[in-house]
Write a protein that holds these residues in place. Structure first.
Motif, PDB file in Angstrom:
ATOM      1  N   ILE A   1       0.870  -1.169   0.000  1.00 12.00           N
ATOM      2  CA  ILE A   1       0.000   0.000   0.000  1.00 12.00           C
ATOM      3  C   ILE A   1       0.912   1.225   0.000  1.00 12.00           C
ATOM      4  O   ILE A   1       1.844   1.322   0.812  1.00 12.00           O
ATOM      5  CB  ILE A   1      -0.930   0.022   1.223  1.00 12.00           C
TER       6      ILE A   1
ATOM      7  N   VAL B   1      -2.668   0.056  -4.168  1.00 12.05           N
ATOM      8  CA  VAL B   1      -1.922  -1.189  -4.033  1.00 12.05           C
ATOM      9  C   VAL B   1      -0.905  -1.192  -5.167  1.00 12.05           C
ATOM     10  O   VAL B   1      -1.273  -1.247  -6.344  1.00 12.05           O
ATOM     11  CB  VAL B   1      -2.838  -2.421  -4.120  1.00 12.05           C
TER      12      VAL B   1
ATOM     13  N   TYR C   1      -6.704   1.633  -3.945  1.00 16.58           N
ATOM     14  CA  TYR C   1      -6.918   0.852  -2.729  1.00 16.58           C
ATOM     15  C   TYR C   1      -8.368   0.977  -2.276  1.00 16.58           C
ATOM     16  O   TYR C   1      -8.880   2.079  -2.067  1.00 16.58           O
ATOM     17  CB  TYR C   1      -5.976   1.342  -1.635  1.00 16.58           C
TER      18      TYR C   1
ATOM     19  N   SER D   1     -10.450   0.799   0.459  1.00 18.30           N
ATOM     20  CA  SER D   1     -10.403   0.801   1.917  1.00 18.30           C
ATOM     21  C   SER D   1     -11.657   0.174   2.511  1.00 18.30           C
ATOM     22  O   SER D   1     -12.780   0.523   2.151  1.00 18.30           O
ATOM     23  CB  SER D   1     -10.263   2.241   2.433  1.00 18.30           C
TER      24      SER D   1
END
Length: 265
Positions: free
Chosen positions: A29, A39, A106, A108
């Motif tokens: 990350i 990522v 990413y 989350s």
């Protein structure tokens, strides 16, 4: 519907946040200069740029076919980035990954897809199985589904193990028309009972022109890096021809998938 050739943004990596050690290539990350987390997949990892090429082609074909896929971006890594990293393994990875890498937005709060918890309808299951047969993706099994649930929707991630023909390369024409026998281990195969319908629908979307537009995204920097003797244009043409040939002969992998499905019932 108007068609626009795909384009990827380029971001600069400004902060290494944490490694994702469950990935064999040690992705991480990281934060980019657009203030988003990604990522990050490294060109200096074990499979090198070929994993990034598979990720790029797979991700953008998936997006074209209507799957939910995190945004892909080119991620530039500066030469000085890894100098302060204390972990020697990570420091080496960063050193060998200077230049253009690939990153996925990413998601989350996303959770790993669990087939025992989330039931995927047969049409979507058939679509994903068909897609993985086209791309020869060996890494969508019950042990490692490479799918996430985010905001109650199924998202596909990590196509880096697809297009495994490019690890031997010379017999790509032969491999383009082979059935995908590893489909027997696909996590969604038991629900993929609409493969013929999906085959017709997806072949109408995935034209040779669109395949070439996606393959054209492969940066010259990746295909002159290592493991390629051909020119960048020749490399991109092989990827495009492999996919176009495989798509033309899709009844081969569709038939094999149906045989694997019925053998498991």
């Amino acid at each position: 519907m108007n068609y626009t050739p795909p384009q990827l943004r380029t971001v600069n990596v400004i902060r290494y946040v944490t490694p994702l050690r469950e990935g064999g290539s040690l992705p991480a990350i990281a934060e980019a200069d657009d203030e988003f987390l990604y990522v990050l997949k490294f060109r200096g990892a074990g499979q090198g740029v070929k994993a990034l090429i598979a990720e790029l082609i797979g991700g953008e074909i998936a997006r074209l076919l209507g799957f939910k896929v995190p945004e892909l971006v080119f991620a530039n890594l500066d030469e000085a980035f890894g100098r302060s990293e204390a972990d020697e393994e990570i420091q080496d990875l960063l050193k060998f990954s200077v230049g253009l890498n690939l990153a996925l937005h990413y998601l989350s709060g996303a959770i790993t897809f669990d087939p025992a918890v989330t039931v995927v309808d047969s049409k979507l299951a058939s679509q994903i199985v068909w897609f993985d047969c086209l791309l020869t993706n060996v890494d969508r099994t019950a042990r490692n589904t490479n799918m996430l649930i985010w905001h109650k929707e199924l998202w596909m991630i990590d196509n880096g193990a697809a297009l495994y023909f490019h690890h031997s390369w010379n017999n790509w024409k032969e491999m383009a028309t082979r059935p995908f026998l590893q489909v027997k281990d696909h996590v969604l195969l038991p629900r993929a009972n609409q493969l013929d319908i999906v085959d017709a629908e997806f072949k109408a979307i995935l034209t040779p022109e669109k395949i070439r537009d996606i393959v054209a995204l492969i940066p010259d920097e990746w295909v002159t890096y290592r493991d390629f003797e051909e020119t960048p244009d020749e490399v991109r043409n092989i990827y495009a021809e492999f996919l176009i040939t495989r798509l033309t002969a899709s009844e081969i992998f569709v038939t094999a998938a149906k045989q694997a499905l019925y053998a498991g019932i």
